[in-house]
Design a protein around this motif. Structure first.
Motif, mmCIF file in Angstrom:
data_model
loop_
_atom_site.group_PDB
_atom_site.id
_atom_site.type_symbol
_atom_site.label_atom_id
_atom_site.label_comp_id
_atom_site.label_asym_id
_atom_site.label_seq_id
_atom_site.Cartn_x
_atom_site.Cartn_y
_atom_site.Cartn_z
ATOM 1 N N LEU A 190 -12.363 -56.498 -51.223
ATOM 2 C CA LEU A 190 -12.984 -55.179 -51.320
ATOM 3 C C LEU A 190 -13.419 -54.679 -49.948
ATOM 4 C CD1 LEU A 190 -15.142 -55.605 -54.544
ATOM 5 C CD2 LEU A 190 -13.088 -54.226 -54.267
ATOM 6 N N ALA A 191 -14.080 -55.554 -49.183
ATOM 7 C CA ALA A 191 -14.597 -55.130 -47.885
ATOM 8 C C ALA A 191 -13.466 -54.729 -46.944
ATOM 9 C CB ALA A 191 -15.437 -56.249 -47.268
ATOM 10 N N THR A 192 -12.423 -55.560 -46.875
ATOM 11 C CA THR A 192 -11.351 -55.227 -45.938
ATOM 12 C C THR A 192 -10.556 -54.019 -46.425
ATOM 13 O OG1 THR A 192 -9.897 -56.846 -46.981
ATOM 14 C CG2 THR A 192 -11.096 -57.551 -45.028
ATOM 15 N N PHE A 193 -10.514 -53.834 -47.732
ATOM 16 C CA PHE A 193 -9.873 -52.636 -48.271
ATOM 17 C C PHE A 193 -10.651 -51.399 -47.821
ATOM 18 C CE2 PHE A 193 -8.687 -49.978 -52.132
ATOM 19 C CZ PHE A 193 -7.397 -49.747 -51.696
ATOM 20 N N GLY A 194 -11.983 -51.487 -47.881
ATOM 21 C CA GLY A 194 -12.808 -50.388 -47.378
ATOM 22 C C GLY A 194 -12.584 -50.165 -45.898
ATOM 23 N N MET A 195 -12.520 -51.276 -45.148
ATOM 24 C CA MET A 195 -12.290 -51.162 -43.700
ATOM 25 C C MET A 195 -10.966 -50.486 -43.412
ATOM 26 S SD MET A 195 -13.363 -54.850 -42.286
ATOM 27 C CE MET A 195 -14.754 -55.604 -43.072
ATOM 28 N N SER A 196 -9.962 -50.809 -44.199
ATOM 29 C CA SER A 196 -8.652 -50.219 -43.922
ATOM 30 C C SER A 196 -8.743 -48.702 -44.039
ATOM 31 C CB SER A 196 -7.586 -50.797 -44.856
ATOM 32 O OG SER A 196 -7.650 -50.200 -46.121
ATOM 33 N N PHE A 197 -9.477 -48.227 -45.032
ATOM 34 C CA PHE A 197 -9.615 -46.774 -45.151
ATOM 35 C C PHE A 197 -10.430 -46.209 -43.996
ATOM 36 C CE2 PHE A 197 -7.575 -46.822 -49.075
ATOM 37 C CZ PHE A 197 -7.315 -45.508 -49.423
ATOM 38 N N ALA A 198 -11.505 -46.913 -43.616
ATOM 39 C CA ALA A 198 -12.320 -46.435 -42.502
ATOM 40 C C ALA A 198 -11.481 -46.362 -41.229
ATOM 41 C CB ALA A 198 -13.524 -47.356 -42.309
ATOM 42 N N LEU A 199 -10.644 -47.393 -41.007
ATOM 43 C CA LEU A 199 -9.810 -47.407 -39.793
ATOM 44 C C LEU A 199 -8.784 -46.281 -39.822
ATOM 45 C CD1 LEU A 199 -9.216 -51.221 -39.235
ATOM 46 C CD2 LEU A 199 -10.525 -49.669 -37.803
ATOM 47 N N VAL A 200 -8.154 -46.080 -40.986
ATOM 48 C CA VAL A 200 -7.207 -44.976 -41.097
ATOM 49 C C VAL A 200 -7.920 -43.670 -40.769
ATOM 50 C CG1 VAL A 200 -5.837 -43.594 -42.703
ATOM 51 C CG2 VAL A 200 -5.694 -46.068 -42.775
ATOM 52 N N GLY A 201 -9.160 -43.524 -41.284
ATOM 53 C CA GLY A 201 -9.933 -42.317 -41.026
ATOM 54 C C GLY A 201 -10.192 -42.123 -39.542
ATOM 55 N N ILE A 202 -10.571 -43.208 -38.864
ATOM 56 C CA ILE A 202 -10.847 -43.104 -37.430
ATOM 57 C C ILE A 202 -9.583 -42.705 -36.677
ATOM 58 C CG2 ILE A 202 -11.455 -44.432 -35.375
ATOM 59 C CD1 ILE A 202 -13.317 -46.086 -37.202
ATOM 60 N N MET A 203 -8.463 -43.308 -37.058
ATOM 61 C CA MET A 203 -7.224 -43.001 -36.336
ATOM 62 C C MET A 203 -6.758 -41.583 -36.614
ATOM 63 S SD MET A 203 -5.171 -46.586 -36.250
ATOM 64 C CE MET A 203 -5.284 -46.968 -37.953
ATOM 65 N N LEU A 204 -6.981 -41.128 -37.859
ATOM 66 C CA LEU A 204 -6.649 -39.739 -38.169
ATOM 67 C C LEU A 204 -7.478 -38.807 -37.300
ATOM 68 C CD1 LEU A 204 -6.362 -39.612 -42.053
ATOM 69 C CD2 LEU A 204 -4.573 -39.116 -40.404
ATOM 70 N N MET A 205 -8.733 -39.192 -37.098
ATOM 71 C CA MET A 205 -9.637 -38.359 -36.316
ATOM 72 C C MET A 205 -9.181 -38.322 -34.860
ATOM 73 S SD MET A 205 -13.640 -38.803 -36.863
ATOM 74 C CE MET A 205 -13.941 -40.019 -35.608
ATOM 75 N N LEU A 206 -8.784 -39.485 -34.345
ATOM 76 C CA LEU A 206 -8.429 -39.556 -32.931
ATOM 77 C C LEU A 206 -7.050 -38.969 -32.643
ATOM 78 C CD1 LEU A 206 -9.698 -43.134 -32.021
ATOM 79 C CD2 LEU A 206 -10.754 -40.951 -31.466
ATOM 80 N N PHE A 207 -6.102 -39.217 -33.539
ATOM 81 C CA PHE A 207 -4.724 -38.870 -33.204
ATOM 82 C C PHE A 207 -4.097 -37.852 -34.142
ATOM 83 C CE2 PHE A 207 -5.480 -43.051 -31.492
ATOM 84 C CZ PHE A 207 -4.961 -42.963 -30.222
ATOM 85 N N GLY A 208 -4.763 -37.548 -35.238
ATOM 86 C CA GLY A 208 -4.180 -36.612 -36.190
ATOM 87 C C GLY A 208 -3.186 -37.310 -37.093
ATOM 88 N N GLY A 209 -2.648 -36.578 -38.052
ATOM 89 C CA GLY A 209 -1.827 -37.194 -39.082
ATOM 90 C C GLY A 209 -0.338 -37.179 -38.795
ATOM 91 N N GLU A 210 0.058 -36.773 -37.574
ATOM 92 C CA GLU A 210 1.502 -36.644 -37.339
ATOM 93 C C GLU A 210 2.161 -38.012 -37.121
ATOM 94 O OE1 GLU A 210 -0.369 -34.260 -34.987
ATOM 95 O OE2 GLU A 210 -0.466 -33.266 -36.948
ATOM 96 N N PHE A 211 3.459 -38.024 -37.311
ATOM 97 C CA PHE A 211 4.231 -39.192 -36.911
ATOM 98 C C PHE A 211 4.206 -39.277 -35.402
ATOM 99 C CE2 PHE A 211 6.038 -38.298 -41.029
ATOM 100 C CZ PHE A 211 6.094 -39.559 -41.562
ATOM 101 N N PHE A 212 4.195 -40.478 -34.863
ATOM 102 C CA PHE A 212 4.282 -40.564 -33.414
ATOM 103 C C PHE A 212 5.368 -41.549 -33.029
ATOM 104 C CE2 PHE A 212 1.303 -43.753 -34.706
ATOM 105 C CZ PHE A 212 1.548 -44.838 -33.882
ATOM 106 N N THR A 213 6.037 -41.185 -31.981
ATOM 107 C CA THR A 213 7.083 -42.060 -31.500
ATOM 108 C C THR A 213 7.270 -41.758 -30.024
ATOM 109 O OG1 THR A 213 9.375 -42.729 -31.785
ATOM 110 C CG2 THR A 213 8.906 -40.398 -32.081
ATOM 111 N N TYR A 214 7.752 -42.707 -29.294
ATOM 112 C CA TYR A 214 8.059 -42.450 -27.891
ATOM 113 C C TYR A 214 9.347 -43.175 -27.580
ATOM 114 C CZ TYR A 214 5.862 -47.040 -27.379
ATOM 115 O OH TYR A 214 5.521 -48.346 -27.499
ATOM 116 N N SER A 215 9.960 -42.747 -26.505
ATOM 117 C CA SER A 215 11.260 -43.316 -26.249
ATOM 118 C C SER A 215 11.151 -44.265 -25.066
ATOM 119 C CB SER A 215 12.214 -42.157 -25.992
ATOM 120 O OG SER A 215 13.222 -42.546 -25.156
#
Lengths: 288, 315, 231
Positions: free
Chosen positions: A99-124
């Motif tokens: 349960l705890a790590t499941f919550g963390m996974s959502f929190a981390l996704v939220g933080i990354m969405l905040m920092l980088f937005g929801g777009e796909f990212f790729t580099y060459s």
């Protein structure tokens, strides 16, 4: 042949992910559902380093590893240790950590969405052909594979020859007995968990050199890593490596024969087969 | 039944009638926009707790069943009468839960969690693949004349049904078997209980409800797309609400659903970009600070108050 | 009933006749509890057969064995703490060979509780039972299925002298009712007064069999318990 080689190239990186999870689940006994988010975070770091600062992803490893290690150590120390203390039984701990790590996974996704937005990212990076057995493969894939093999080898060596590695193996087979032979179980678990997180982040860097990722894709890689670990037998590193190859090849097969969008289905198919016929893992013996 | 049982039964029926009358209040649009999700999450969270409460197996697959239900309606709405579609949706939920259950519920809980974790994503991939290759379009239009109020009434009826089923299970041999399994699975086996079978049946009940809810909600979307129908956040919210309320009582999840839905309404409108982060954080707060849910906390409180009062009669 | 050729427990074979009480004894680690686990289906034998009546039950799960009429108690007591005392007994009578429910079940459970001497404890919280009462409760649960074969795994261990006498008397009444029992025990007095036949095990195999008198005076048995010098 091309499928096999591609599968192998992919499988090597998967082996790295599975090693990260094995350290966390096999040794530290934490079923970490936020493992995939750690991977995406590593990939993000590499992406940022490359696009903003022109730093090669392989140099990014140098700062990602310590950062991921420290971050995971803090997570273990301040978020998971209370659960370990609170748990009355192994089953209780399992439910709580899931349960705890499941919550963390959502929190981390939220933080990354905040920092980088929801777009796909790729580099060459190193996106040029490289010839093996007369067929061209992406150089980035080949390099990522070699780097993964190197890191896996390093870990393998560490786990099978050093004192700390031996302590970790002892912990995998029996935590109670390990503490009887003067192994500092809490510290060793913290170390294994942090190391596992760092390895997952490095796996993310490797994947980011040739895959397109986005902030919420972590769960797919958590799934894949979990399936590999179970297929290989929990705590069995050799099993995990072989399982990673099997999954890499199966995915490449499905992607080239049916549809690239069905890679998770390939993983599930393997998972179901394992569950039905060999739930104790490829080389595992039946636990009584 | 004793007198107090009749009293609580009357109370429950009264509450249901009140809830059902809600849409008849004039200008109740805002109220309905809150009541509808509350009703939906009550069914989902209660049916989730029906399975996960006694077995301690955490299902992260509510979204998968919900999506399957929605897709059944989306695919069939033009050819098959709506009530039949609801039955098909429920049946699909049962079949899917049965398959997942048979593959995983013989084994320890970890396998089950992992399997359900990716299930929504797996079905999303499969649906997308089928649509890309065989039907040609990504989304589905669900155009019906089913109004919001009608959806709400269906959900209220489902809530009543899930409570009834939960109550019946608790009183049945199955319910008794589950309490024994929850205590000691080895003893359960030695008493002649088929643990895996009990779990599979319960998971099928739970999956059936989630699928029917998805089917009921489908007309509200008007347009169904895989990434929307199989959202992982739904599974997550259901787990949060059930845990917040408490899973050891039938009405426990309800206690979590109401405040959380209201709170979520505020959060989603004030911080629309950070919902995922806040969802994760609120979940962590619940796991760390109220692991037994609000109801568990209250019961502890009541118990300690009774103990503190001298001469109180307990037992 | 016949149990033969087990492997983790190696080369063990014995028969239990109906209405017979068989004592299974031996030093620690000789495989007595493993044998119980094999019979009740917790472990599967790698070789050999376990036969109940005329049915081969070697590969059966615990549930199937239980439904065929084998009930057991555990070496370390396993009661169900969140169930009431009466419910603990009911657990044995709902799913096995007996399938009671409702008022009849309640009456049946209370009758059994009275029989094992827990008649006064019906309303006591399960978690506050004393050790011997936990043991009685577990026995009542095992009896609730009206088993064809009852396995008692060190049921008398850890009781004080008064309790021990109560325990022995209780098992005696079961024997006099004509129950078929396999008894794993360390208490020699109990073995002498309760068992019709005695099987002595050491390091996983049978070293002697016979009436308690014969078996306990067998030289191999004395050697196993006391060492070479005393033989």
């Amino acid at each position: 042949m091309e499928v096999l080689t591609n599968g192998f190239l992919l499988g090597a990186t998967y082996a790295l992910l599975a090693m990260g999870l094995t350290l966390q689940y096999g040794v530290a006994r934490i079923m970490n559902l936020a493992n995939g988010e750690m991977l995406v975070a590593g990939a993000f770091a590499a992406f940022w380093a490359f696009t903003a600062n022109q730093i090669s992803p392989f140099y990014a490893v140098l700062f990602v590893v310590p950062l991921a290690f420290i971050f995971n150590w803090l997570v273990y120390r301040y978020l998971l240790t209370p659960l370990v203390r609170r748990a009355k039984s192994q089953g209780q701990l399992e439910v709580d950590t899931i349960l705890a790590t499941f919550g963390m996974s959502f929190a981390l996704v939220g933080i990354m969405l905040m920092l980088f937005g929801g777009e796909f990212f790729t580099y060459s990076y190193l996106a040029e052909p490289f010839e093996i057995f007369g067929s061209p493969y992406g150089l980035n894939r080949v390099v990522a594979c070699l780097a993964s093999v190197f890191i896996c080898g390093l870990l393998f060596w560490a786990i099978y020859t050093t004192r700390i590695g031996m302590a970790m193996r002892a912990l995998t087979s029996n935590p109670d007995a390990a503490s009887l032979v003067a192994i500092d179980v809490p510290r060793m678990s913290a170390l294994a968990f942090s190391l596992g997180g760092a390895v997952s982040a490095v796996g993310g860097i490797m994947l980011s050199t040739f895959l397109t990722l986005d902030a919420s894709i972590g769960v797919v890689f958590t799934m894949k890593a979990l399936i590999i670990v179970i297929m290989g037998g929990v705590g069995d590193i050799r099993g995990a490596i072989i399982a990673a190859m099997v999954l890499g090849i199966a995915e490449t097969l499905v992607a080239s024969l049916i549809d690239p969008g069905l890679t998770l289905a390939a993983a599930y198919l393997l998972f179901i087969l394992v569950l039905l016929f060999k739930p104790e893992g490829l080389f595992g013996r039946k636990a009584i | 039944m004793r007198f107090s049982d009749y009293c609580s039964l009357t109370l429950v029926i009264g509450l249901f009638i009140l809830a059902a009358l809600l849409p008849l209040i004039p200008d109740s649009d805002y109220l309905m926009s809150l009541a509808l999700p509350i009703a939906m999450y009550t069914v989902l969270a209660t049916s989730w707790a029906l399975f996960s409460g006694p077995t301690h197996y955490i299902s992260l697959a509510t979204g998968a069943f919900y999506g399957v239900g929605a897709y059944v309606v989306g695919t069939g709405i033009e050819f098959i009468p709506y009530p039949v579609l609801l039955l098909i949706a429920g049946f699909s939920g049962i079949v899917l839960a049965g398959l997942v259950g048979i593959a995983t519920l013989r084994l320890s809980g970890v396998y089950f969690v992992i399997f359900t974790l990716g299930l929504a994503e797996l079905i999303r991939q499969l649906v997308t693949w089928i649509q890309n290759n065989f039907t040609g379009s990504r989304g589905l239009y669900v155009l019906t004349d089913i109004t919001e109020n009608y959806i709400y009434w269906q959900l209220i009826a489902l809530t009543a049904l899930v409570f009834l089923v939960g109550w019946l299970i608790k009183r049945s041999r199955l319910g008794f078997a589950l309490r024994i399994i929850g205590n000691d699975e080895l003893v359960a086996g030695h008493c002649g209980i088929n643990s895996a079978g009990c779990k599979v049946i319960l998971f099928m009940v739970s999956g059936c409800f989630a699928a029917v809810v998805g089917a009921v909600m489908a007309p509200r979307f008007t347009y169904i797309e895989p990434s929307m129908a199989f959202s992982p956040e739904l599974s997550f919210q259901v787990v949060i609400m059930a845990l917040l309320g408490g899973v050891h009582r039938l009405w426990g999840p309800l206690v979590g659903v109401i405040p959380f839905t209201l709170l979520w309404e505020v959060i989603a409108s004030s911080f629309p970009t950070q919902t995922v982060l806040l969802l994760g954080v609120s979940f962590l707060l619940i796991v760390y600070f109220i692991p037994d849910g609000v109801v568990g906390r209250l019961e502890d409180l009541v118990k300690s108050m009774r103990l503190a009062r001298p001469g109180s009669n307990r037992g | 009933m016949r149990f033969s050729g087990l492997r983790a427990v190696d080369c063990l074979s014995f028969n239990v006749r109906e209405n017979e009480v068989v004592g299974l004894i031996g030093p620690n680690g000789s495989g007595k509890t493993t044998t119980m686990n094999l019979i009740s289906g917790v472990f599967k034998p790698t070789h050999g057969d376990i036969v109940l009546g005329d049915r081969l039950i070697s590969d059966w799960s615990t549930r199937e064995v239980a439904r065929a009429g084998v009930a057991r108690t555990f070496q370390l007591v396993r009661i169900l703490p969140t169930l009431s005392v009466v419910e603990n007994v009911m657990a044995g009578a709902v799913f096995g060979s007996k399938r009671l429910w409702g008022r009849e079940l309640n009456r049946y459970a209370i009758r059994l509780l009275e029989k094992v001497g827990l008649g006064e404890m019906i309303n006591v919280p399960t978690a506050s039972l004393t050790y011997i009462n936990e043991k009685r409760l577990e026995l009542a649960r095992a009896l609730a299925s009206d088993p064809r074969l009852l396995l008692l795994d060190e049921w008398l261990a850890g009781l004080n002298p008064t309790e021990l006498q109560i325990g022995i008397d209780l098992i005696k009444t079961l024997r006099d009712e004509g129950r078929t029992i396999i008894l794993v025990e360390h208490v020699m007095d109990a073995i002498r007064s309760l068992c019709d036949t005695c099987v002595v095990m050491n390091t996983g195999s049978k070293i002697a069999e016979g009436s308690p008198q014969q078996a306990l005076s067998h030289p191999e048995v004395i050697k196993a318990y006391l060492g070479e010098d005393h033989a």
